[in-house]
Design a protein around this motif. Structure first.
Motif, short mmCIF file in Angstrom:
data_model
loop_
_atom_site.label_atom_id
_atom_site.label_comp_id
_atom_site.label_asym_id
_atom_site.label_seq_id
_atom_site.Cartn_x
_atom_site.Cartn_y
_atom_site.Cartn_z
N LYS A 1 0.85 -1.30 0.00
CA LYS A 1 0.12 -0.09 0.00
C LYS A 1 0.85 1.22 0.08
O LYS A 1 1.72 1.33 0.83
CB LYS A 1 -0.88 0.07 1.21
CG LYS A 1 -2.07 1.11 1.24
CD LYS A 1 -3.01 1.01 2.25
CE LYS A 1 -3.94 2.20 2.15
NZ LYS A 1 -4.87 2.24 3.19
N THR B 1 3.46 2.50 2.69
CA THR B 1 2.62 2.76 4.19
C THR B 1 2.88 1.30 4.54
O THR B 1 2.85 1.13 5.98
CB THR B 1 1.49 3.45 3.97
OG1 THR B 1 0.57 2.56 3.11
CG2 THR B 1 1.55 4.75 3.46
N GLU B 2 2.32 0.23 3.96
CA GLU B 2 2.30 -0.93 4.37
C GLU B 2 2.73 -1.91 3.24
O GLU B 2 2.61 -1.77 2.29
CB GLU B 2 0.79 -1.58 4.90
CG GLU B 2 0.24 -0.75 5.97
CD GLU B 2 -1.22 -1.22 6.19
OE1 GLU B 2 -1.74 -2.11 5.39
OE2 GLU B 2 -1.69 -0.55 7.33
N THR C 1 2.57 -6.40 2.92
CA THR C 1 1.81 -7.49 3.44
C THR C 1 2.25 -8.67 2.39
O THR C 1 2.10 -8.44 0.94
CB THR C 1 0.47 -7.26 3.58
OG1 THR C 1 0.06 -6.10 4.34
CG2 THR C 1 -0.09 -8.54 4.37
N SER D 1 -1.38 -9.45 9.24
CA SER D 1 -0.86 -7.98 9.63
C SER D 1 0.26 -7.98 8.67
O SER D 1 0.85 -8.78 8.12
CB SER D 1 -0.23 -8.47 11.21
OG SER D 1 0.56 -9.40 10.80
N PRO D 2 0.48 -6.57 8.41
CA PRO D 2 1.62 -6.10 7.52
C PRO D 2 3.16 -6.63 8.14
O PRO D 2 3.05 -6.67 9.33
CB PRO D 2 1.50 -4.71 7.70
CG PRO D 2 0.08 -4.43 8.20
CD PRO D 2 0.06 -5.42 9.14
N THR E 1 5.72 -1.41 7.98
CA THR E 1 4.54 -0.11 7.94
C THR E 1 5.62 0.86 8.17
O THR E 1 6.76 0.97 8.39
CB THR E 1 3.85 -0.14 9.18
OG1 THR E 1 4.80 -0.05 10.47
CG2 THR E 1 2.84 -1.26 9.27
N THR F 1 4.94 5.41 8.59
CA THR F 1 3.85 6.26 8.99
C THR F 1 4.19 7.76 8.74
O THR F 1 3.26 8.65 8.74
CB THR F 1 3.32 6.27 10.61
OG1 THR F 1 4.50 6.29 11.06
CG2 THR F 1 2.64 4.89 11.03
#
Length: 736
Positions: free
Chosen positions: A368, A563-564, A566, A572-573, A576, A578
């Motif tokens: 993502k 941002t992520e 996976t 769960s990623p 990550t 932020t």
């Protein structure tokens, strides 16, 4: 009375006599008429035992040979059948189970989502979810069978009629019997997709491409093995299972393996939701995926889909009414597939992330990202518009653009005029070019952080420095004029070179280097006084990120796009991100002054073409020596955007400066980006009286270091401040 005449029964007692005697007692039969003599044979002939036998011996020989061949043929056929049967049994018994045959990729895939979670880019060999004949759209299942093998449910892996037809077509078109049309059944195509059971071995093959090329060889021996393997598939699996393998492994262009991946790639839906038009388009791609891919030529793909729809109707899979409906409403690409946007952005992420999670991943990865598709489209359209309307036709000049938020989240990236590319040279991230005057804000940032003010003055006059080993160096302004005492704000707004060098030398080059590098300029910075004029090289991404640090109040920024991350199947990623903000570089007070100074570049200086009506803008132009590079980097309260223009081979630009076409590209892009965003003020100081740039000349002999007369006099505090400023300036050797 005993019976007599013809109906009299034969007495059993007659059998007591011998046959000869019985014959003697029988009445004599009529004498047979003499046989007519056959005409005498012609000379050279003969009867049965004469010369006629000599003429017949070739016939007898041929008949004997034919009988021998027949015996050999049927015996050979039995032997061949036994061999084929053993081969089929061997292949069938050694085949793995169904689930292990559904994914034949040696590497994983990367699917990139935009900031809203929608797919916009793919890298590597794509594979969607595993599908079966029961879970896919029935229209897709029927479209594949109708277009690829209408006898699929009736044959045992081979279609003699199809092979004969293919050979006839190939011969008629002047090719070899095995070249071109293959007459392959769906089962034979599955055999090819499985490479006849030979797995990929990295130690044996130079690449996957070489392995796949070997799998597609069309020799006679290969065809024979393919036929045997196809029959083994029929013996091992049901028709539904064979079709399931095909649906999961068929290649459908754009790196898509399997129909679910293709459905998501082209239509942004799973294979279970395909309508007849979409199913027909995907099935129509099977013969030549690169030719019929809708991303290459949508009209051609739609025409091919129309043919598949007709075949489906002819074979009873859809009604005439359905055919008409979907002929009139052909499939279209999803927004992401149609845009094909973000190619440079996706490539940047692939290079920026660890190889084992991107370029060499063995897993299927979903990333993502920070990209905004609307901003990306605006950036691409801006470059297109300027080159179509402002640049001469045939120009080979290039341009790049990066748009990001103040925290470093990259929202758009264009690495060149050709945008529908994968793996192309990215001028936004890979091209290191001299920054020119777009570097000057970091000079003034260093000064402001050391206590200089936006309205302090510096004397713009002829100025030379002695460079050890190089001799005297005298910087010149772009206009070749000097303006006397100018404020720091005016010097930046007019992009004057002499004041920039003077300030850099006053605060120290190392201080300037520290500020620039801490803001994110990671490239090697020039060691000499030309540092202040942008003699160093940097990428557009680095420089735009450094400007984002000015906007956010003076903190460093690391541009980021992820941002992520996976792995497919995980909840769960794995990774990550932020934000990209780091340590503070300059004080908030210095940052606010610098933003104000840069706003004057747009309001009254070299960047006036970037003005946006009703919105505050700050930025800086940049043009390198010889006009080889032209820059404009600016920001609003919402976004930072950097533009670079130039030639890849360093050919000088003709009539282009940073305040020209780059500023226009910036304006076109940012106007569209901010169309629906309420105007917000920039985080800057708002002095009651801004410096007057035009028509004002201040003497360097002023006892208050060139402060405007309107600011002289005043109270004791002002006098003390003026004295302190003079002392500081004297220490730095400036103002005289």
């Amino acid at each position: 009375m005993s019976p007599s005449g013809r109906n009299r029964p034969v007495l059993v007692a007659d059998k007591r006599y011998s046959s000869s005697k019985a014959a003697a007692k029988k009445p004599a039969a009529k004498k047979a008429a003499p046989k007519r003599k056959s005409p005498a044979p012609k000379r050279g002939g003969g009867g049965k035992k004469g010369g006629g036998g000599i003429l017949m011996w070739p016939v007898h020989l041929v008949m004997w040979v034919l009988r021998l061949i027949w015996r050999l043929m049927w015996k050979g056929a039995v032997v061949v059948a036994l061999i084929i049967g053993l081969a089929v049994f061997y292949f069938a018994s050694t085949m793995p189970e169904l689930n292990t045959m559904l994914d034949g990729r040696a590497k994983g895939s990367v699917t990139v989502l935009d900031r809203y979670g929608d797919v916009y880019a793919w890298r590597g060999d794509q594979r969607g979810g595993t599908v079966t004949t029961e879970t896919v759209s029935p229209f897709l299942r029927d479209a594949v069978v109708a277009s690829e093998d209408k006898r699929f449910y009736r044959h045992l892996g081979l279609s003699p009629r199809g092979i004969a037809s293919a050979i006839r077509i190939n011969m008629r078109e002047g090719r070899g019997p095995l070249s071109g049309h293959g007459g392959s059944t769906l089962t034979q195509q599955v055999a090819k997709l499985l490479c006849l059971g030979v797995p990929y071995d990295a130690d044996k093959w130079d690449s996957e491409a070489a392995y796949e090329a070997d799998c597609r060889k069309g020799s006679l021996w290969r065809k024979m093995k393919e036929a045997v393997y196809a029959m083994a598939l029929e013996a091992k699996f049901s028709k539904a299972e064979i079709l399931t393998i095909y649906l999961n492994r068929a290649y459908l262009g754009a790196g898509s393996h399997g129909f679910d991946a293709a459905a998501r790639r082209y239509f942004a839906i799973p294979a279970a939701k395909l309508n007849p038009a979409q199913a027909a388009m995907l099935a129509g791609m099977l013969p030549k995926p690169s030719v019929y891919a809708p991303t290459n030529n949508l009209k051609r793909s739609q025409d091919r889909a129309a043919t598949v729809l007709r075949m489906m109707r002819e074979q009873g899979y859809i009604s005439p009414k359905q055919e008409k409906k979907f002929q009139n409403n052909p499939a279209v690409l999803s927004r992401a597939a149609k845009a094909q946007a973000g190619g440079y952005f996706a490539d940047w992420i692939m290079r920026d992330m660890p190889a084992f999670l991107t370029r060499k991943t063995t897993e299927d990865v979903v990333i993502k990202s920070t990209l905004d598709p609307a901003i990306q489209t605006a950036a691409e359209d801006a470059i297109d518009w300027v080159f179509e309307n402002k640049v001469r036709e045939g120009s080979k000049a290039q341009a790049a653009i990066v748009v990001m938020s103040a925290d470093g989240a990259v929202r758009a990236m264009v690495g060149g005029r050709e945008k529908r590319v994968v793996g192309a040279f990215n001028r936004a991230t890979q091209a290191k070019r001299q920054t020119g005057s777009s570097f000057k804000p970091f000079v003034y940032a260093a000064a402001l952080d050391l206590g200089y003010k936006w309205n302090d003055f510096v004397l713009d006059e002829p100025y030379c420095l002695n460079i050890p080993g190089s001799g005297e160096w005298c910087p010149k302004n772009y206009t070749r004029k000097h303006y006397g005492n100018v404020s720091l704000t005016e010097a930046l707004a007019k992009s004057l070179n002499v004041p920039a060098v003077k300030v850099s030398e006053a605060v120290g080059r190392e201080a300037v280097k520290t500020v620039a590098s801490t803001f994110g300029i990671e490239s090697d910075l020039a060691a000499g006084p030309a540092l202040a004029l942008g003699a160093s090289e940097s990428t557009l991404l680095e420089t735009t990120g450094a400007y984002a640090g000015i906007l956010n109040g003076g903190s460093s920024v690391t541009p980021y796009g992820l941002t992520e991350l996976t792995l497919v199947g995980d909840k769960s990623p794995l990774m990550t991100q932020t934000g990209g903000m780091g340590e503070r570089v300059i004080s908030k007070s210095a940052a606010k002054q610098l933003v104000y100074m840069m706003s004057q570049v747009v309001e009254k200086g070299s960047g006036h073409r970037a003005r946006l009506k009703g919105r505050e803008v700050a930025g800086k132009t940049g043009t390198t020596q010889g006009a080889k590079d032209a820059w404009f980097i600016g920001f609003t309260a919402d976004y930072v955007a950097g533009i670079w223009m130039g030639y890849d081979d360093n050919t000088p630009l003709k009539g282009v400066t940073g305040g020209g076409l780059p500023a226009e590209i910036w304006k076109v892009a940012m106007k569209k980006i901010h169309a629906d965003i309420p105007a917000r003020p920039l985080p800057m100081i708002r002095p009651g009286q801004t410096p007057r740039f035009e028509g004002e000349v201040f003497s360097s002999e002023s006892d208050t270091f060139g402060r405007p007369p309107s600011q002289q006099g005043g109270n004791l505090g002002d006098v003390v401040e003026d004295v302190l400023i003079n002392v500081i300036r004297g220490i730095f050797g400036q103002g005289n």
